[in-house]
Design a protein around this motif. Structure first.
Motif, short mmCIF file in Angstrom:
data_model
loop_
_atom_site.label_atom_id
_atom_site.label_comp_id
_atom_site.label_asym_id
_atom_site.label_seq_id
_atom_site.Cartn_x
_atom_site.Cartn_y
_atom_site.Cartn_z
N GLU A 148 17.85 23.52 67.83
CA GLU A 148 18.71 24.53 68.44
C GLU A 148 17.80 25.51 69.17
O GLU A 148 16.74 25.87 68.65
CB GLU A 148 19.51 25.27 67.35
CG GLU A 148 20.27 26.48 67.87
CD GLU A 148 20.99 27.26 66.74
OE1 GLU A 148 21.04 26.78 65.58
OE2 GLU A 148 21.49 28.36 67.04
N HIS B 66 15.90 29.92 62.12
CA HIS B 66 16.45 29.41 60.86
C HIS B 66 16.31 27.89 60.83
O HIS B 66 16.05 27.27 61.86
CB HIS B 66 17.92 29.81 60.67
CG HIS B 66 18.85 29.33 61.74
ND1 HIS B 66 19.04 29.99 62.93
CD2 HIS B 66 19.66 28.25 61.80
CE1 HIS B 66 19.92 29.34 63.67
NE2 HIS B 66 20.31 28.26 63.02
N HIS C 108 18.73 20.77 61.35
CA HIS C 108 18.17 21.28 62.61
C HIS C 108 17.22 22.44 62.40
O HIS C 108 17.26 23.13 61.39
CB HIS C 108 19.26 21.59 63.64
CG HIS C 108 20.10 22.82 63.42
ND1 HIS C 108 21.31 22.79 62.77
CD2 HIS C 108 19.92 24.10 63.79
CE1 HIS C 108 21.84 24.01 62.77
NE2 HIS C 108 21.02 24.83 63.38
N ALA D 189 16.11 25.78 64.31
CA ALA D 189 16.52 26.69 65.38
C ALA D 189 15.33 27.53 65.81
O ALA D 189 14.71 28.20 64.98
CB ALA D 189 17.65 27.59 64.92
N PHE E 201 22.23 23.17 71.67
CA PHE E 201 21.71 22.20 70.70
C PHE E 201 21.27 20.93 71.41
O PHE E 201 21.96 20.43 72.29
CB PHE E 201 22.81 21.87 69.68
CG PHE E 201 23.25 23.09 68.91
CD1 PHE E 201 22.67 23.40 67.69
CD2 PHE E 201 24.21 23.95 69.42
CE1 PHE E 201 23.05 24.54 66.99
CE2 PHE E 201 24.60 25.09 68.73
CZ PHE E 201 24.01 25.39 67.51
N VAL F 16 18.28 24.51 59.01
CA VAL F 16 19.51 24.16 58.30
C VAL F 16 19.34 22.88 57.49
O VAL F 16 18.79 21.90 57.99
CB VAL F 16 20.67 23.98 59.30
CG1 VAL F 16 21.96 23.60 58.58
CG2 VAL F 16 20.88 25.28 60.09
FE FE2 Z 1 21.75 26.85 63.70
#
Ligand code: FE2
Length: 389
Positions: A354, A187, A270, A272, A341, A189
């Motif tokens: 992440e 994902h 971020h 991931a 993280f 963000v």
């Molecule tokens: Fe995340």
């Protein structure tokens, strides 16, 4: 902090039952960062994160204004772009935002249709459908703006057989550091401004046909000092997930405010990335100098067995090992997840990574938010950005 997650609906396929997904997305195609020095950034992502050289575009290939290095690790493609003169528009982006994500490219079957469907629903155009060709075939690209100056580029590559995109040459390099096991983007963000989260949630619903399948409010995501709100958006097939954060009022300044101050606007917070073996991945990353947020305190790890027991899951990894590496554990009905993280990967406290390993859980580590944010607050305190000025 409450452990309850409200409005969970993982049955995305059901949401689209009977309704046509007007923007079918095959996956993330690439992520492009605008950076001050692409050559050095490429070396960092190779040596520290285990990416491999894939493709290159620059003066040698006839690109006079910008240079781009393309890196790959399993399904993840990173493009690092820098300007070659003061006239390139890339400069404006870097001057304002510092190094950061400019393009989240999405792989589509039909880029013209993707552009038409989204712009007619209100998307602001970044690039009209454009055909790029070379001896390996053609690619159709079309782009729209999302939050801030961030762009979604639709990439149609079914008639292309080359390494990356037309105009790029294969980048051969003798420097091939071992990959660290990063597999794909789980994902990405976005941080948006005060009271803007719902605007962007609606934008993803209306313009992109996404659904909001998880929500966290400031009562769920807070520490003693600061708070934020987050809603997770997903496309129809669940391959693309974009949580969107906005700051919430607290005694001190939240990490989202700090991001917005330093990025000078909304942007990607971020990325991931998924691994099948987080212990090995994080051990390797640490050995190569990647910096992570501080290890959560002992009481955090003492609570982990209880959290897993609550959902009747058995931890396959050694908890002491996870603790020594600072990897966090969260659980929900369907399984658990392991995550950690990095610190910001550039000098401005903006973009970070992440590392995540999902063991059945489909959430985003809500049970870790408090420990995570307290860890970020310790970093903010060192930067002098925790207190409201
Ligand atoms: Fe995340």
């Amino acid at each position: 902090m409450s452990k309850k997650i409200e409005s969970v609906n993982y049955g995305l396929e059901k949401i689209f039952d009977g309704a046509q997904d007007f923007l079918p997305l095959l996956g993330t195609d690439y992520v492009e960062l605008y950076v001050g020095n692409a050559k050095q950034a490429a070396h960092f992502y190779k040596s520290a994160f285990g990416f491999q050289s894939l493709a290159y575009k620059g003066l040698e290939t006839g690109s006079k204004d910008t240079v781009s290095y393309v890196l790959v690790q399993d399904k993840i493609r990173l493009v690092l772009t820098s300007p070659l003169n003061s006239k390139s528009k890339v400069n404006d982006h870097i001057v304002k935002h510092g190094d950061g994500v400019k393009v989240i490219a999405l792989w589509v079957e039909d880029a013209r249709a993707a552009y038409e469907e989204t712009t007619k629903r209100g998307a602001k155009s970044f690039l009209e459908p454009t055909v790029e060709k070379d001896e390996n075939g053609e690619v159709v690209k079309a782009g729209i703006y999302t939050y801030g100056e961030t762009v979604h580029m639709f990439v149609e590559r079914k008639n292309f057989k080359g390494t990356f995109l037309p105009g790029y040459k294969i980048w051969e390099s003798d420097f091939k550091p071992e990959p660290v096991g990063l597999k794909f983007i789980d994902h990405m963000v976005g941080n948006v401004g005060w009271n803007e989260m719902n605007t962007w949630v609606k934008w993803y619903e209306d313009v992109m046909g996404f659904v909001n399948f998880l929500s966290f409010d400031d009562k769920q995501i807070h520490t003693e000092y600061s708070a934020l709100m987050s809603k997770v958006m997903s496309n129809g097939n669940g391959r693309i997930k974009f949580p969107i954060n906005e700051p919430a009022e607290g005694i001190k300044k939240s990490q989202i405010e700090e991001y917005l101050d330093f990025y000078e606007g909304a942007g990607v917070q971020h990325i991931a990335v998924s691994t099948d073996d987080i212990i090995k991945t994080v051990s390797d990353l640490r050995a190569r100098g990647v910096e992570f947020l501080s290890v959560p305190p002992d009481e955090y790890y003492r609570a982990v067995p209880g959290r897993l027991e609550e959902f009747s899951h058995e931890l396959r990894e050694d908890l002491e090992r996870l603790k020594s590496l600072g990897i966090m554990v969260d659980a929900d009905e369907e399984g658990y997840l392991l995550q950690i993280f990095t610190k910001p990967v550039q000098d401005r406290p903006t973009l970070f990574f992440e590392i995540i390993q999902r063991m059945g859980a489909k959430g985003f580590g809500a049970g870790n938010f408090k420990a995570l944010f307290e860890s970020i607050e310790r970093e903010q305190a060192l930067r002098g950005t925790l207190d409201k000025s």
